[in-house]
Design a protein around this motif. Sequence first.
Motif, PDB file in Angstrom:
ATOM      1  N   GLY A 515       0.493  -1.204  -0.070  1.00  0.00           N
ATOM      2  CA  GLY A 515       0.010   0.000  -0.058  1.00  0.00           C
ATOM      3  C   GLY A 515       0.485   1.734   0.020  1.00  0.00           C
ATOM      4  O   GLY A 515       0.390   2.621  -0.574  1.00  0.00           O
ATOM      5  N   MET A 516       2.091   1.431   0.870  1.00  0.00           N
ATOM      6  CA  MET A 516       2.582   2.190   0.739  1.00  0.00           C
ATOM      7  C   MET A 516       3.929   2.568  -0.408  1.00  0.00           C
ATOM      8  O   MET A 516       3.781   4.086  -0.893  1.00  0.00           O
ATOM      9  N   LEU A 517       3.938   1.425  -0.796  1.00  0.00           N
ATOM     10  CA  LEU A 517       4.631   1.664  -2.791  1.00  0.00           C
ATOM     11  C   LEU A 517       3.512   2.788  -3.520  1.00  0.00           C
ATOM     12  O   LEU A 517       3.966   2.848  -4.472  1.00  0.00           O
ATOM     13  N   HIS A 518       2.468   1.673  -3.600  1.00  0.00           N
ATOM     14  CA  HIS A 518       1.058   2.366  -4.316  1.00  0.00           C
ATOM     15  C   HIS A 518       0.781   3.784  -4.029  1.00  0.00           C
ATOM     16  O   HIS A 518       0.651   4.536  -5.354  1.00  0.00           O
ATOM     17  N   THR A 519       1.004   4.452  -3.000  1.00  0.00           N
ATOM     18  CA  THR A 519       0.359   5.254  -2.123  1.00  0.00           C
ATOM     19  C   THR A 519       1.975   6.331  -3.105  1.00  0.00           C
ATOM     20  O   THR A 519       2.015   7.318  -3.529  1.00  0.00           O
ATOM     21  N   GLU A 520       3.712   6.363  -2.655  1.00  0.00           N
ATOM     22  CA  GLU A 520       4.271   6.861  -3.261  1.00  0.00           C
ATOM     23  C   GLU A 520       3.914   6.829  -4.428  1.00  0.00           C
ATOM     24  O   GLU A 520       4.823   7.906  -5.546  1.00  0.00           O
ATOM     25  N   HIS A 521       3.457   5.476  -5.291  1.00  0.00           N
ATOM     26  CA  HIS A 521       3.454   5.897  -7.012  1.00  0.00           C
ATOM     27  C   HIS A 521       2.671   7.054  -7.177  1.00  0.00           C
ATOM     28  O   HIS A 521       2.684   7.879  -8.952  1.00  0.00           O
ATOM     29  N   MET A 522       1.147   6.907  -6.977  1.00  0.00           N
ATOM     30  CA  MET A 522       0.018   8.061  -6.897  1.00  0.00           C
ATOM     31  C   MET A 522       0.812   9.428  -6.832  1.00  0.00           C
ATOM     32  O   MET A 522       0.553  10.633  -7.720  1.00  0.00           O
ATOM     33  N   LEU A 523       1.558   9.702  -5.090  1.00  0.00           N
ATOM     34  CA  LEU A 523       2.176  10.842  -4.732  1.00  0.00           C
ATOM     35  C   LEU A 523       3.142  11.532  -6.830  1.00  0.00           C
ATOM     36  O   LEU A 523       3.256  12.613  -6.817  1.00  0.00           O
ATOM     37  N   SER A 524       3.677  10.949  -6.788  1.00  0.00           N
ATOM     38  CA  SER A 524       4.762  10.615  -8.156  1.00  0.00           C
ATOM     39  C   SER A 524       4.283  10.982  -9.488  1.00  0.00           C
ATOM     40  O   SER A 524       5.070  12.118  -9.817  1.00  0.00           O
ATOM     41  N   ALA A 525       3.418  10.447  -9.546  1.00  0.00           N
ATOM     42  CA  ALA A 525       2.956  10.591 -10.721  1.00  0.00           C
ATOM     43  C   ALA A 525       2.308  12.209 -10.150  1.00  0.00           C
ATOM     44  O   ALA A 525       1.663  13.267 -11.698  1.00  0.00           O
ATOM     45  N   LYS A 526       2.074  12.664  -9.444  1.00  0.00           N
ATOM     46  CA  LYS A 526       0.914  13.601  -9.488  1.00  0.00           C
ATOM     47  C   LYS A 526       1.822  14.811  -9.962  1.00  0.00           C
ATOM     48  O   LYS A 526       1.839  15.883 -10.124  1.00  0.00           O
TER      49      LYS A 526
END
Length: 531
Positions: A515-526
């Motif tokens: 879940g942290m990995l996917h959250t980091e991915h989302m923040l980086s994409a934004k």
Amino acid sequence: MKCKKFFTLSLESIDDSYEFVQKLLLKYNCSKSDIVRAQLFVEETIVHWQKGAQENENFEISLSKRFKTITLSLNYWGNQSDPLTLPEEVDDPEFNLIGQNILIGLSSVTYSYENGCNNVSYTLKAKSANPALTTAIALVAGIFCGLAFQYFSPTIGLWLAGTILKPLIGTFFGFINALVVPVLFLSTIGSIFNMDNMAQMKRIFRSLLSWSLGIILVSSAIALLTAWIFFVGEGSTTSGGGSSDLWNQIGAMVFGIIPNNIIQPFLDGNTLQIMFLAIVSGIVRLTLKGRFPFTTKIITEGNLIFTTILDAVCAMMPLIIFINILNMMIAGNGGALLGSLGLIAMMIVPLLALVVIMLLSVALIEKMNPVTYFKAAGSFLLIALSTGSSSATFASHTLIASVKQGVRDYVVSFSIPVGALFNKQFAIPIWLLISLFVANIYGTSFTIAEIVPVVILCMILSVAVPPSPGIGPFLFTIIFNLLNIPLDGLALAVTIAIFMNYPATAGHVMVTNIGMLHTEHMLSAKEIKVL
């Protein structure tokens, strides 16, 4: 026993307070991860209070122990200053409120203000014996003693079982059943208190919540499919009236959640209606925004009282397991123990399916193959698997997520304690399948229509129930009451669940990490879109 000491309320006192807290907790053999969390609790409280304090003001650190519960308290005499309440407006809250969110994320922290004294308390458990070891000893001892009675004196064994053992088991589990209603109600409201605090980090929390709810739904679907394959007999996939009856029962259950009055659910022990009342009460409390702080204190103190009672009762669980296994062996029901080996093998299948699905999400979203993932995450997953404790992984999980996996610090600091509280998705198939297995021992079978409400209850419990080591008997009491399974089967259910807790804990930590990995991915994409 109580120890206390005064310190100057300044950042320079943090190191001295660290050392004082460490010495106190080492006396009680607390784990390293618990000591780190306690020191973190002290640090963030000092940082918050010193901002509005006058020069040379003092605060007190005290520690008290009741049964196996240790309470670490900080007291500051001055204007009211609640470190658990985040300001409504702040510049860049994701960065400036990291420390406060860490404090809130610990989840075992309570605040009160009386007679000019700010009190913040953090509760943790004294280190106890490995539950798997004590359960294994009780299990083996019960089998050998039962075989001895069967071989040497079956008549005395039957008299012992009927006169002493069975009444003891009934009394013990009856008392646990009496604790179900208050613990369930208070712990559900307590979960909503934490949800209120976490919602301050909206983007992060939304991502983590979506991931957790998604895994809950997948886990529930896998649990239901496994139950249908192994525990639903031929011709009983529906209940009497055909396929429409399934939806009639689900509809009746959904609308039946709303009670006719607020007293009857507690008298009847209707767990779903009690949880509905708890959720409504929690939402009302959020809308009041702290206007009645005494209600928060009542809930938190009541939750602590009943949790302490539950811990004291469940500390006797190895003895009860010994008595119950001995009773089963004397009565000639030892075959159920051998059948549990097949159940354990059966439960491994849905757990592995969940792992595969999560690894697929890592491959699709993070573009990372499973070997690469396990090279990075393997160390803390092995700790979780070998200890059965998500807290034991706190330090290594934090370090690896920040350094090796590249997750930003404030996401890690927020996600790991929150994940330890709410991520219990792997427990859903375990709770369901063990309950159905015990029901089969007592000659009870169920249709899919009857199992679906139990799956929904397990989904709710996976979020609402606190991660306490002694919570197993409490959980199965709720499910057994819903399915009308005799409470005599609780000891066998808890015995199996204790051993399954080890792979389940590794799965829960894995859910948090991905879940942290996917959250980091989302923040980086934004951030890339903004640029």
